[in-house]
Design a protein around this motif. Sequence first.
Motif, PDB file in Angstrom:
ATOM      1  N   VAL A  25       0.839  -1.200   0.000  1.00  0.00           N
ATOM      2  CA  VAL A  25       0.000   0.000   0.000  1.00  0.00           C
ATOM      3  C   VAL A  25       0.876   1.253   0.000  1.00  0.00           C
ATOM      4  CG1 VAL A  25      -1.633   1.371   1.344  1.00  0.00           C
ATOM      5  CG2 VAL A  25      -1.978  -1.097   1.094  1.00  0.00           C
ATOM      6  N   VAL A  26       1.910   1.258   0.840  1.00  0.00           N
ATOM      7  CA  VAL A  26       2.832   2.396   0.888  1.00  0.00           C
ATOM      8  C   VAL A  26       3.476   2.622  -0.474  1.00  0.00           C
ATOM      9  CG1 VAL A  26       4.991   3.257   1.882  1.00  0.00           C
ATOM     10  CG2 VAL A  26       3.306   2.126   3.358  1.00  0.00           C
ATOM     11  N   GLU A  27       3.913   1.546  -1.113  1.00  0.00           N
ATOM     12  CA  GLU A  27       4.540   1.663  -2.432  1.00  0.00           C
ATOM     13  C   GLU A  27       3.561   2.221  -3.458  1.00  0.00           C
ATOM     14  OE1 GLU A  27       6.227  -2.014  -3.665  1.00  0.00           O
ATOM     15  OE2 GLU A  27       7.550  -2.199  -1.921  1.00  0.00           O
ATOM     16  N   LYS A  28       2.319   1.756  -3.412  1.00  0.00           N
ATOM     17  CA  LYS A  28       1.311   2.218  -4.370  1.00  0.00           C
ATOM     18  C   LYS A  28       1.004   3.696  -4.191  1.00  0.00           C
ATOM     19  CE  LYS A  28      -0.784  -2.321  -4.980  1.00  0.00           C
ATOM     20  NZ  LYS A  28      -1.868  -3.244  -4.612  1.00  0.00           N
ATOM     21  N   ARG A  56      -6.582  21.409  -4.385  1.00  0.00           N
ATOM     22  CA  ARG A  56      -6.508  20.490  -3.247  1.00  0.00           C
ATOM     23  C   ARG A  56      -7.583  19.420  -3.334  1.00  0.00           C
ATOM     24  NH1 ARG A  56      -4.714  19.126   1.558  1.00  0.00           N
ATOM     25  NH2 ARG A  56      -3.046  20.674   1.519  1.00  0.00           N
ATOM     26  N   TYR A  57      -8.796  19.823  -3.665  1.00  0.00           N
ATOM     27  CA  TYR A  57      -9.874  18.835  -3.730  1.00  0.00           C
ATOM     28  C   TYR A  57      -9.663  17.885  -4.905  1.00  0.00           C
ATOM     29  CZ  TYR A  57     -14.467  16.816  -3.045  1.00  0.00           C
ATOM     30  OH  TYR A  57     -15.491  15.940  -2.797  1.00  0.00           O
ATOM     31  N   ILE A  58      -9.127  18.413  -5.995  1.00  0.00           N
ATOM     32  CA  ILE A  58      -8.820  17.554  -7.141  1.00  0.00           C
ATOM     33  C   ILE A  58      -7.769  16.512  -6.753  1.00  0.00           C
ATOM     34  CG2 ILE A  58      -7.688  17.523  -9.410  1.00  0.00           C
ATOM     35  CD1 ILE A  58      -9.128  20.179  -9.990  1.00  0.00           C
ATOM     36  N   ALA A  59      -6.730  16.968  -6.049  1.00  0.00           N
ATOM     37  CA  ALA A  59      -5.690  16.040  -5.586  1.00  0.00           C
ATOM     38  C   ALA A  59      -6.283  15.006  -4.639  1.00  0.00           C
ATOM     39  CB  ALA A  59      -4.573  16.815  -4.901  1.00  0.00           C
ATOM     40  N   TYR A  60      -7.157  15.470  -3.743  1.00  0.00           N
ATOM     41  CA  TYR A  60      -7.813  14.567  -2.794  1.00  0.00           C
ATOM     42  C   TYR A  60      -8.626  13.496  -3.527  1.00  0.00           C
ATOM     43  CZ  TYR A  60     -11.361  13.064   0.589  1.00  0.00           C
ATOM     44  OH  TYR A  60     -12.201  12.322   1.363  1.00  0.00           O
ATOM     45  N   LEU A  61      -9.448  13.918  -4.480  1.00  0.00           N
ATOM     46  CA  LEU A  61     -10.278  12.974  -5.230  1.00  0.00           C
ATOM     47  C   LEU A  61      -9.437  11.951  -5.977  1.00  0.00           C
ATOM     48  CD1 LEU A  61     -13.007  15.313  -6.792  1.00  0.00           C
ATOM     49  CD2 LEU A  61     -13.339  13.589  -5.019  1.00  0.00           C
ATOM     50  N   PHE A  62      -8.372  12.429  -6.614  1.00  0.00           N
ATOM     51  CA  PHE A  62      -7.563  11.527  -7.426  1.00  0.00           C
ATOM     52  C   PHE A  62      -6.806  10.517  -6.573  1.00  0.00           C
ATOM     53  CE2 PHE A  62      -3.547  10.457  -9.600  1.00  0.00           C
ATOM     54  CZ  PHE A  62      -4.108   9.730 -10.645  1.00  0.00           C
ATOM     55  N   VAL A  63      -6.191  10.984  -5.510  1.00  0.00           N
ATOM     56  CA  VAL A  63      -5.417  10.074  -4.659  1.00  0.00           C
ATOM     57  C   VAL A  63      -6.321   9.004  -4.061  1.00  0.00           C
ATOM     58  CG1 VAL A  63      -4.069   9.890  -2.533  1.00  0.00           C
ATOM     59  CG2 VAL A  63      -3.594  11.725  -4.160  1.00  0.00           C
ATOM     60  N   HIS A  64      -7.471   9.417  -3.539  1.00  0.00           N
ATOM     61  CA  HIS A  64      -8.379   8.440  -2.934  1.00  0.00           C
ATOM     62  C   HIS A  64      -8.932   7.478  -3.984  1.00  0.00           C
ATOM     63  CE1 HIS A  64      -8.949   9.535   1.348  1.00  0.00           C
ATOM     64  NE2 HIS A  64      -8.410  10.675   0.937  1.00  0.00           N
ATOM     65  N   MET A 226       2.061   1.824   9.983  1.00  0.00           N
ATOM     66  CA  MET A 226       2.042   2.374   8.629  1.00  0.00           C
ATOM     67  C   MET A 226       1.546   3.816   8.632  1.00  0.00           C
ATOM     68  SD  MET A 226       0.017   1.047   5.227  1.00  0.00           S
ATOM     69  CE  MET A 226      -1.584   1.376   5.906  1.00  0.00           C
ATOM     70  N   ASN A 227       0.564   4.155   9.477  1.00  0.00           N
ATOM     71  CA  ASN A 227      -0.061   5.477   9.556  1.00  0.00           C
ATOM     72  C   ASN A 227      -0.596   5.908   8.194  1.00  0.00           C
ATOM     73  OD1 ASN A 227      -0.926   8.024  10.298  1.00  0.00           O
ATOM     74  ND2 ASN A 227       0.795   8.319  11.705  1.00  0.00           N
ATOM     75  N   PHE A 228      -1.632   5.213   7.761  1.00  0.00           N
ATOM     76  CA  PHE A 228      -2.221   5.399   6.437  1.00  0.00           C
ATOM     77  C   PHE A 228      -2.714   6.831   6.224  1.00  0.00           C
ATOM     78  CE2 PHE A 228      -5.866   4.895   3.486  1.00  0.00           C
ATOM     79  CZ  PHE A 228      -5.180   4.378   2.405  1.00  0.00           C
ATOM     80  N   ARG A 229      -3.293   7.418   7.243  1.00  0.00           N
ATOM     81  CA  ARG A 229      -3.836   8.776   7.109  1.00  0.00           C
ATOM     82  C   ARG A 229      -2.739   9.771   6.770  1.00  0.00           C
ATOM     83  NH1 ARG A 229      -7.405  11.999  11.702  1.00  0.00           N
ATOM     84  NH2 ARG A 229      -7.594  13.957  10.563  1.00  0.00           N
ATOM     85  N   ASP A 230      -1.623   9.715   7.491  1.00  0.00           N
ATOM     86  CA  ASP A 230      -0.515  10.628   7.209  1.00  0.00           C
ATOM     87  C   ASP A 230       0.073  10.387   5.829  1.00  0.00           C
ATOM     88  OD1 ASP A 230      -0.859  11.752   9.660  1.00  0.00           O
ATOM     89  OD2 ASP A 230       0.925  10.874  10.587  1.00  0.00           O
ATOM     90  N   ARG A 234       0.246  13.318   3.017  1.00  0.00           N
ATOM     91  CA  ARG A 234       1.514  13.747   2.405  1.00  0.00           C
ATOM     92  C   ARG A 234       1.437  13.677   0.885  1.00  0.00           C
ATOM     93  NH1 ARG A 234       3.875  10.639   6.528  1.00  0.00           N
ATOM     94  NH2 ARG A 234       4.306   8.951   5.044  1.00  0.00           N
ATOM     95  N   LYS A 235       0.813  12.627   0.378  1.00  0.00           N
ATOM     96  CA  LYS A 235       0.702  12.490  -1.079  1.00  0.00           C
ATOM     97  C   LYS A 235      -0.203  13.572  -1.663  1.00  0.00           C
ATOM     98  CE  LYS A 235       2.348  10.305  -3.484  1.00  0.00           C
ATOM     99  NZ  LYS A 235       3.455  10.532  -4.451  1.00  0.00           N
ATOM    100  N   ILE A 236      -1.281  13.914  -0.970  1.00  0.00           N
ATOM    101  CA  ILE A 236      -2.166  14.982  -1.447  1.00  0.00           C
ATOM    102  C   ILE A 236      -1.413  16.306  -1.491  1.00  0.00           C
ATOM    103  CG2 ILE A 236      -4.190  16.375  -0.835  1.00  0.00           C
ATOM    104  CD1 ILE A 236      -5.482  13.788   0.209  1.00  0.00           C
ATOM    105  N   ASN A 237      -0.647  16.599  -0.452  1.00  0.00           N
ATOM    106  CA  ASN A 237       0.130  17.840  -0.426  1.00  0.00           C
ATOM    107  C   ASN A 237       1.178  17.864  -1.543  1.00  0.00           C
ATOM    108  OD1 ASN A 237      -1.226  18.921   1.773  1.00  0.00           O
ATOM    109  ND2 ASN A 237       0.161  17.978   3.260  1.00  0.00           N
TER     110      ASN A 237
END
Length: 258
Positions: A25-28, A56-64, A226-230, A234-237
């Motif tokens: 998951v971290v690698e992905k 920001r919302y676009i990044a959020y949508l895409f990452v999720h 793993m701390n998935f939320r963080d 970080r990826k969204i930022n």
Amino acid sequence: MRVPGEIERRIANALGVLERFSDEVVEKVNSIRVDDLVDGGLNPYLLVSMGVRDFRYIAYLFVHKRVMKSLETSFGYMLEEFLREVLGGKSGEDHEECRNNREKSWICWWDIVLEGEYEERGIKFRGRVISVKSGSTNVSKENLEDFAQRAAEAEKHGYRPYLVLMYGKKVFNIIDVLKSSLKRAGARWEDLGDCVLVGRRVYEVLLGYDIYEYVMQKAIEIGVRMNFRDLIERKINEMLFELNKRFSNVNELLTELT
């Protein structure tokens, strides 16, 4: 909770499956790039219809979207491998009978095979075969009809078939279809409570011990490390920074998406 040493060893091996999954998951997540988004990763019509006007919302949508799609594909396989390790079984494809006759053997289809004589309600079986699903929402009518046919065939060979749902409590949404499908296929249909195992009952019936809470606690510890939320934040930022650097506004990005 104390369990025999052999089962404790199996649980440790199964938890290793969860740890490897967490690493994947971290690698992905780390592999996600802005280019993935620009190259068709989001539907511009959907963004416009939702009134999305900030990066920001676009990044959020895409990452999720990217992460959840990947997890949905791989999570089921991980659960299957996890349970196989806990039960000390093997996949149908790894069974000797399948390796010797891969195109025709009935046993190849099953996710887990447990060899060894087993008795239930006075009926003796050569072994048990298991089809693993995440939950009842992951089971279609076609899945149930296929299972019924495979179950009937397994019974003819002297094996007890199970449909395992790894989480949930109730299976009212599949009972009627499964019962009628088993009946048509000529399989045992009167004892669905024994055939369909859900949640912690999977361990109680197939392992002989209720290890659900123990496994969940260990899984939580793996998730905390793993701390998935963080990781997602970080990826969204990171995506937000790249989007601001490459595009002056959302309209420019929308143009690039088409």
